[in-house]
Design an enzyme around this catalytic site. Structure first.
Site: not given
Length: 195
Positions: A24, A29, A74, A76, A101, A122
């Site tokens: 990632y 993100h 993560f 979320n 973001d 989220n």
């Protein structure tokens, strides 16, 4: 350590949102992580440790003691580490600055605001849920909308390339400039300069 085993209080908790892991790194993100990396240099924060489910470093921005954090849950579930860090460092949510973001802001630009909803993000939803309030600062890094029919999830989890990378880097740099300006000058002047 302060009273009751808590850390010495700081003036601001500055949190960049993203997802942990090499796959990632440098994706849209993870704009929040990118800004935190720039801020760490400005704040003289060199020593990172794992605390409350986040990578954390202390430093000084605009003559204020700050904690920089990148939750390692993560996106979320970012609210858990954020709420724990607020308690650990005695930071009222009104002194929390979250960098993330934002699809609804054009690439290469940022917006700064205080309070508001989560707009389907989220990470913000998780923080709202865990803190029980929505009144904290947001530095929103514009990534724009995906082209054509590309799914949003695919778009935000891709690394920008070419001109889009230039725009992404500009927005990250602007975000890193806006945070110390916000601490020093307040919301209204920050919005006039950066929004």
């Amino acid at each position: 350590m302060g009273l009751f085993g808590k850390r010495e209080p700081v003036d601001h908790l500055i949190v960049g949102l993203g997802n942990p892991g090499e796959e990632y790194a440098h994706t849209r993100h993870n704009a929040g992580f990118e800004v935190i990396s720039e801020l760490a240099d400005a704040a003289g924060a060199r020593f990172w440790k794992s605390e409350c489910g986040a990578k954390v470093a202390r430093g000084v921005l605009s003559d204020r003691d700050v904690v920089l954090a990148m939750p390692q849950s993560f996106m979320n579930t970012s609210g858990g580490p954020v709420s724990k860090l607020c308690r650990e460092y005695g930071v009222d949510p009104a002194k929390l600055i979250v960098i993330h973001d934002e699809l609804d802001i054009p690439q290469g630009t940022i917006r700064v605001k205080f309070g508001g909803g989560h707009a389907g993000h989220n990470g913000l939803r998780s923080i709202c849920d865990k803190l029980g309030v929505r009144d904290w600062y947001r530095v929103r890094i514009g990534i724009g909308r995906p082209p054509g029919r590309m799914p949003v999830a695919d778009y935000v989890l891709k690394q920008p390339r070419g001109e889009e990378l230039d725009l992404f880097s500009e927005a990250v740099h602007a975000g890193a400039e806006a945070v110390p300006f916000l601490i020093r000058e307040g919301l209204e002047r920050t919005q006039m300069r950066f929004n």
